[in-house]
Design an enzyme around this catalytic site. Sequence first.
Site, mmCIF file in Angstrom:
data_model
loop_
_atom_site.group_PDB
_atom_site.id
_atom_site.type_symbol
_atom_site.label_atom_id
_atom_site.label_comp_id
_atom_site.label_asym_id
_atom_site.label_seq_id
_atom_site.Cartn_x
_atom_site.Cartn_y
_atom_site.Cartn_z
ATOM 1 C CG ASP A 63 -1.798 1.157 1.377
ATOM 2 O OD1 ASP A 63 -2.303 1.628 0.339
ATOM 3 O OD2 ASP A 63 -2.003 1.629 2.515
ATOM 4 C CG ASP A 106 -1.657 7.569 0.732
ATOM 5 O OD1 ASP A 106 -0.902 8.548 0.633
ATOM 6 O OD2 ASP A 106 -2.427 7.215 -0.182
#
Length: 224
Positions: free
Chosen positions: A13, A15
């Site tokens: 991922d 953020d």
Amino acid sequence: MAEKHKIKAVIFDMDGVLIDSEPLWQKAEFEVFSSLGVTVTKEMAEITRTMTTAEVAKFWYTKFPWTNTNLETTEQLVIEKVTELIKNEGLGISGIKTYIESLRLEGFKIGLATNSPYSIIPIVLEKLNLTPLFDSVSSSDDEENGKPDPAVYLTASRKLGVAPNDCIAIEDSYSGMRAAKSAGMRVAAFTNNTTNGVDTSLADCIIENFNLELQKKERLYCFL
């Protein structure tokens, strides 16, 4: 727990895993939507934390409809503000570059799957000097639905040429873990040395930090 040598690809991922950008998203969200007359509260902003930017714009519009701009323009204003903040203030998660480099040395393919707009991905990777380390990048921009829908993870798997059950996703949100699990992947929950209340019950293992010096060799990758 994944079998040793079973995993062929690691999908990150973005953020909160590569870059500490969530405060920047909150700042941009507050600035843009407040200027449109929206009362942005911390509690309501938390609800939007794992949404795509399009979903965020729709969320606030349903709560406080505005008339001076459309949703697409509003979304772009948020993206432009976040891009500016990342360039000026963005900080990488401690140890992330060395961690990814070590994964590549072990022979893993490296992918990225994010709910953030595709245009922000190269900004982040360039800011953190990570661009050459990724074999593929994928954004929910290109999917009908963002996480927790598994589509972006299935796309990431396809781009890497690795079956979903041979991939592990590194996620810091329950929504992202659901997406990866629904795609048929293993999941490592990244906590960044905090207990922030995120439900990690779907995770196959926990990664507390990316600082290799603090990890014993046998715990270098929690999924081996």
